[in-house]
Structures are given as structure tokens and as C-alpha cells.
Design a protein around this motif. Structure first.
Motif, PDB file in Angstrom:
ATOM      1  N   PRO A 168      42.339  48.699  19.731  1.00  0.00           N
ATOM      2  CA  PRO A 168      43.152  47.999  18.731  1.00  0.00           C
ATOM      3  C   PRO A 168      44.039  46.903  19.331  1.00  0.00           C
ATOM      4  N   GLU A 169      44.435  47.048  20.597  1.00  0.00           N
ATOM      5  CA  GLU A 169      45.322  46.064  21.226  1.00  0.00           C
ATOM      6  C   GLU A 169      44.593  44.791  21.648  1.00  0.00           C
ATOM      7  N   PHE A 170      43.259  44.788  21.636  1.00  0.00           N
ATOM      8  CA  PHE A 170      42.491  43.601  22.008  1.00  0.00           C
ATOM      9  C   PHE A 170      42.592  42.568  20.895  1.00  0.00           C
ATOM     10  N   ASP A 171      43.088  41.379  21.236  1.00  0.00           N
ATOM     11  CA  ASP A 171      43.236  40.284  20.270  1.00  0.00           C
ATOM     12  C   ASP A 171      41.941  39.476  20.249  1.00  0.00           C
ATOM     13  N   GLU A 172      40.976  39.949  19.462  1.00  0.00           N
ATOM     14  CA  GLU A 172      39.652  39.319  19.470  1.00  0.00           C
ATOM     15  C   GLU A 172      39.669  37.882  18.969  1.00  0.00           C
ATOM     16  N   GLU A 173      40.640  37.513  18.140  1.00  0.00           N
ATOM     17  CA  GLU A 173      40.708  36.139  17.631  1.00  0.00           C
ATOM     18  C   GLU A 173      41.104  35.149  18.729  1.00  0.00           C
ATOM     19  N   ALA A 174      41.801  35.615  19.745  1.00  0.00           N
ATOM     20  CA  ALA A 174      42.230  34.740  20.838  1.00  0.00           C
ATOM     21  C   ALA A 174      41.285  34.808  22.045  1.00  0.00           C
ATOM     22  N   TYR A 175      40.217  35.581  21.941  1.00  0.00           N
ATOM     23  CA  TYR A 175      39.225  35.695  23.016  1.00  0.00           C
ATOM     24  C   TYR A 175      38.584  34.334  23.267  1.00  0.00           C
ATOM     25  N   GLU A 176      38.376  34.015  24.526  1.00  0.00           N
ATOM     26  CA  GLU A 176      37.695  32.773  24.896  1.00  0.00           C
ATOM     27  C   GLU A 176      36.760  33.061  26.054  1.00  0.00           C
ATOM     28  N   VAL A 177      35.664  32.312  26.112  1.00  0.00           N
ATOM     29  CA  VAL A 177      34.744  32.414  27.246  1.00  0.00           C
ATOM     30  C   VAL A 177      34.210  31.023  27.556  1.00  0.00           C
ATOM     31  N   ARG A 178      34.040  30.746  28.850  1.00  0.00           N
ATOM     32  CA  ARG A 178      33.442  29.479  29.263  1.00  0.00           C
ATOM     33  C   ARG A 178      32.482  29.750  30.414  1.00  0.00           C
ATOM     34  N   GLN A 179      31.461  28.918  30.489  1.00  0.00           N
ATOM     35  CA  GLN A 179      30.481  29.050  31.562  1.00  0.00           C
ATOM     36  C   GLN A 179      30.749  27.949  32.575  1.00  0.00           C
ATOM     37  N   ASN A 180      31.080  28.338  33.803  1.00  0.00           N
ATOM     38  CA  ASN A 180      31.368  27.379  34.861  1.00  0.00           C
ATOM     39  C   ASN A 180      30.152  27.089  35.728  1.00  0.00           C
ATOM     40  N   ALA A 181      29.198  27.997  35.758  1.00  0.00           N
ATOM     41  CA  ALA A 181      27.974  27.867  36.539  1.00  0.00           C
ATOM     42  C   ALA A 181      26.943  28.792  35.905  1.00  0.00           C
ATOM     43  N   PRO A 182      25.662  28.669  36.291  1.00  0.00           N
ATOM     44  CA  PRO A 182      24.649  29.541  35.688  1.00  0.00           C
ATOM     45  C   PRO A 182      24.963  31.032  35.838  1.00  0.00           C
ATOM     46  N   ASP A 183      25.663  31.408  36.906  1.00  0.00           N
ATOM     47  CA  ASP A 183      25.988  32.821  37.129  1.00  0.00           C
ATOM     48  C   ASP A 183      27.491  33.072  37.161  1.00  0.00           C
TER      49      ASP A 183
END
Length: 77
Positions: free
Chosen positions: A51-66
Motif C-alpha cells: 500500500p505504501e508504494f506510490d505507483e502514480e509516481a513510478y518512473e522507469v528509463r532505459q539507459n542501455a540495452p541492459d
């Protein structure tokens, strides 16, 4: 902010380590995860179970293939 590079952790142990780190954070902090793939299964698991996970503020970025960098914020309330 806590940062955890899980690329060297065996996949079977990654989620436990991430949950431990997230549980140890204060409200309002963000856990940064560095992974070798986009952590969609982890996102869905945390959204459903933490419940404490703020899924609306989640972000992800890909910096390299791995190299995927994901931000898992802990809500303040």
C-alpha cells in the motif's frame, strides 16, 4: 535516496532484496533500482501488495540495452 543495483543479484533473490530495501525507507523516499530488464513484474507485484508504494509516481528509463533505472517512491501518508 536509496539505490540498489540488482544486476549482480541472482534473479530468484532480487524481489526479496528490493522489498527489504523498500521496507527500510522512510515515507517520502524513493528507491532507485538498476536492473537488466524493465521491472514490470516487480511494479505489478508492488502495486498489488504494498500500500505504501506510490505507483502514480513510478518512473522507469532505459539507459542501455541492459540497464533500466526504475524509481519506486514510498508515499508520505
Amino acid at each position: 535516496m536509496p539505490r540498489l543495483d540488482v544486476r549482480e543479484i541472482p534473479p530468484v533473490n532480487r524481489h526479496d532484496k528490493i522489498h527489504e530495501a523498500f521496507d527500510g525507507m522512510d515515507p517520502g523516499e524513493t528507491l532507485t533500482i538498476v536492473n537488466d530488464h524493465e521491472p514490470k513484474p516487480l511494479y505489478y507485484e508492488m502495486a498489488a501488495e504494498i500500500p505504501e508504494f506510490d505507483e502514480e509516481a513510478y518512473e522507469v528509463r532505459q539507459n542501455a540495452p541492459d540497464e533500466f533505472v526504475a524509481e519506486f517512491p514510498k508515499s508520505e501518508d
